[in-house]
Design an enzyme around this catalytic site. Sequence first.
Site, PDB file in Angstrom:
ATOM      1  CG  ASP A 650       7.037  -8.377   0.800  1.00  0.00           C
ATOM      2  OD1 ASP A 650       7.329  -8.326  -0.410  1.00  0.00           O
ATOM      3  OD2 ASP A 650       6.192  -7.618   1.326  1.00  0.00           O
ATOM      4  CD  GLU A 688      10.595  -8.196  -5.664  1.00  0.00           C
ATOM      5  OE1 GLU A 688      10.414  -8.802  -4.582  1.00  0.00           O
ATOM      6  OE2 GLU A 688      10.357  -7.005  -5.795  1.00  0.00           O
ATOM      7  CG  ASP A 720       3.792 -10.353  -1.049  1.00  0.00           C
ATOM      8  OD1 ASP A 720       3.425 -10.160  -2.222  1.00  0.00           O
ATOM      9  OD2 ASP A 720       3.269  -9.790  -0.072  1.00  0.00           O
ATOM     10  CG  HIS A 854       4.381  -5.760   3.969  1.00  0.00           C
ATOM     11  ND1 HIS A 854       4.820  -5.109   2.839  1.00  0.00           N
ATOM     12  CD2 HIS A 854       3.618  -4.853   4.643  1.00  0.00           C
ATOM     13  CE1 HIS A 854       4.347  -3.878   2.825  1.00  0.00           C
ATOM     14  NE2 HIS A 854       3.616  -3.701   3.914  1.00  0.00           N
TER      15      HIS A 854
END
Length: 879
Positions: A650, A688, A720, A854
């Site tokens: 993530d 990202e 993710d 996360h």
Amino acid sequence: MAFRGGGRGARLLELLNSQRDERPAEEPEPPPAALPTRPVGRGGRGMLILQSLDANRAQPQPPSVEALSGQSGLRQPYENLLESRLAKLAVGPGGDACTSASHEKVKETRLKNGDSCSDDGDNARVESRHGTCGRLVRATCNYINLNINPGMGVFEYEVRFEPRIDFLKFRRALLFQHEDKIGRAKTFDGVVLYLPHKLPDTILASKHPTDGSDVNVKIIFKRYSKMKDTIHLYNVLFKRIMSALEMTRIGRHFYLSKCCSQIPAHKLEVWPGYVTAVDEYEGGVKLCIDNSHRVLRTMTILDTMNRIVQDNPGNYKQKVTNEVMGHTVLTRYNNKTYRIDEIDWNMTPRSKFSGKDNEQVSFLDYYNHQYGIKIRDEKQPLLVSRVKRLQGEQEVETAICLIPELSFMTGLTDEQRADFRLMKSVAVYTRIAPEQRHRSLLNFVKSVNETPKAKALLADWGLSLSPETMELNARELDVEDIIVGGGSLRNTKADFGMDICKREVIHAIHLENWVLLHVQNQTDTANEFVRLSKRFGPTMGIQVHEPRRIGLQNDRIDTYVSALKKEGSDAQVVVIIFPTSRDDRYGAVKKVACCDLGVPTQVINSKTLRNESKVRSVVQKILLQITCKLGGSLWTVKIPLNNVMICGTDVYHDPIKKGRSVGAFISSLNKECTRWYCQTNFMDAGQELVNQFVVCMANALKKFYEINGQFPVKIIIYRDGIGDGQLKVSQQLEIPQFQACFDRVSSGYKPQLTVLIVQKRINTRIFSIEKNELTNPKPGTIVDNAVTRRNWEDFFLVSQSVREGTVTPTHYIILHDSSEMKIDHIQRLTYKLCFMYYNWPGGIRVPAPCQYAHKLAYLTGQHTRSPHSNKLSNKLFFL
């Protein structure tokens, strides 16, 4: 950078989203600081949509006025984009669009066998993507069939202007002078005209709307496309339909301003609305529609500033900046949202900007003369929002100045989210039960079909909406057995919190050398925590010895940091009791412990220990959390895979300070997935697709080999934070890098690789049909047909139990799979991993490695902002 009070320039990035069929009104061009906007809709047909929602009627809204927004004096050079835009308009034989042979082969195979595959180039595989395990259940969803009349299509034309015209408003005005020839149904983005019927190549004579000069408009046919191949036009069309239903656009979505619900006690209001998206799925072209809510504050930014000044007269500028910067505000005069990037304390409404003909105009005079708005506070600073726009082929940044007195904060602060009463008041309007949500969706369809203008917009393009949502064939997987010390647990509600504290964990770490920090006036609370820990720990197999107690003189940050450095370096774990919740103090403590000392810490808010009715549960969960941070294992599930490494990734982006983004990579170290290896890396803000994950993969493989004496045969990655627009990029960049990494780790090493994209922020909703009533589907419900993608192998999974509102499934897309695992096995493994998150005794929305990644990325990006110590890499220290 020059500041402007807004602008009239057309935005190429929003061409397809902002087109309207009506001819532009003949009115004087506003000065550079003004951009004409539509007024807020009032009442009317849109009221029918939310009849099923128990929303209070809002008080009548004041008349809206046009906005200060945009940039000044831009002329869009459309011809600069013409070559790239027309390159996409390739004409096939007979005027049909050319289609790649590989895509046609995939489509033909799918139609023949009822199967599907991923457009994965050389790695594409064609096999059944529908699982068979589980019990069949009836279900419906928030998708509506969009019916297309046979033979309907889209004709695309290039439009040229002689002499050249750059301004979009004038281009549209010149073209729409001939509405009798081109028809009512049309979409024009400044370069390409889309019509539902064919026109011959023609040259039309128009008059310039300002000087009356002659302009030739040349319309050149380019190609014909089937309706299903022009999905973007559907979404443009539904934006017009929302306007026809008299809904108000805020940001990207539409809301019913007349149906807003007031919450006076908290100075909030909730606007109900809808999110729509049209796409082609396995079952055909469908409209996905879901309820949306916008929480707005009735206090202006100026009110917030005045409150902070009163509370902090000495350091108010920094406090105001922290409170406002990075948040989104709404300007009610045009219902537009802006992200605040800066506060300019040197500018006030008395400041001037360049208006029409470079005339210097103050914000006071501009608003008063142009919109009839009289700004009361002439000394307030201005808010600055930096907006990126396309100028020609280059992206330029423009600073837009906003008046705090006219700006309202949207959303909720962390402090407001922590207010139980406030969140309960908001949830009354935002948490909609399945039956109520479904009824609201049908009312929207009914409104479209019964509103003449909205229905005509669809009919002109040969479209119509089905009156009912579509039914699905869903499957319900068996309940998972949770393996704990001395046996197993089974809970049909995917929540075993009541049972886990009565059983021993599978691998306990006893508290023998631990430190307890607290301020001296919290001594009684600290003593009670130690007493209860010693009492409840043995039941879970955790022996708790007496800690080294450190009483602090005060709760200053440096006091905690000094005591932590002095007493915590040789401790097993440091437990810290805070008298209040403060992010700056929490971040300072975590940075020292995680980055400098490499010691796990457990921070407790004393308020949670003073609640006598819940203190037992709180202490038990704290002990379980401490066990995880020390490397212990609480429970597991049966995973019938050998020599496999499961990973989760993530990325955290700082939404306010725009600092470096943080990527987190979590990998399993044993078959039971109870031990994990944690890594982080930093990258440029907003990035990202992370190249550094390849380095993390190499380190994870070496660690796996160190623990197990061999490399894994299978590697499964749950990725993710990837949107639809990044799927192909991730597939073409990240996966080859992973594959190249394997050989560098060990010559000739080629493990089987499976990569799944995990999408949580989706609008898909699934409703279970039980005895003709709609309820939330049970945990383990899977949908892998009808509403899944045509060109990807994907499925929806409900893995959590929801008591209030409507559950949101998680969308999984199999980006790459060289393991040849059956889809049933992938789905079942994914469901099992949703029970392996040690911070919640039950099923969660995503697999545990994703949630661990996360949490690690958030802690690093939000608080420590530095890599953690290697001493903690094989522990879940971030829980």
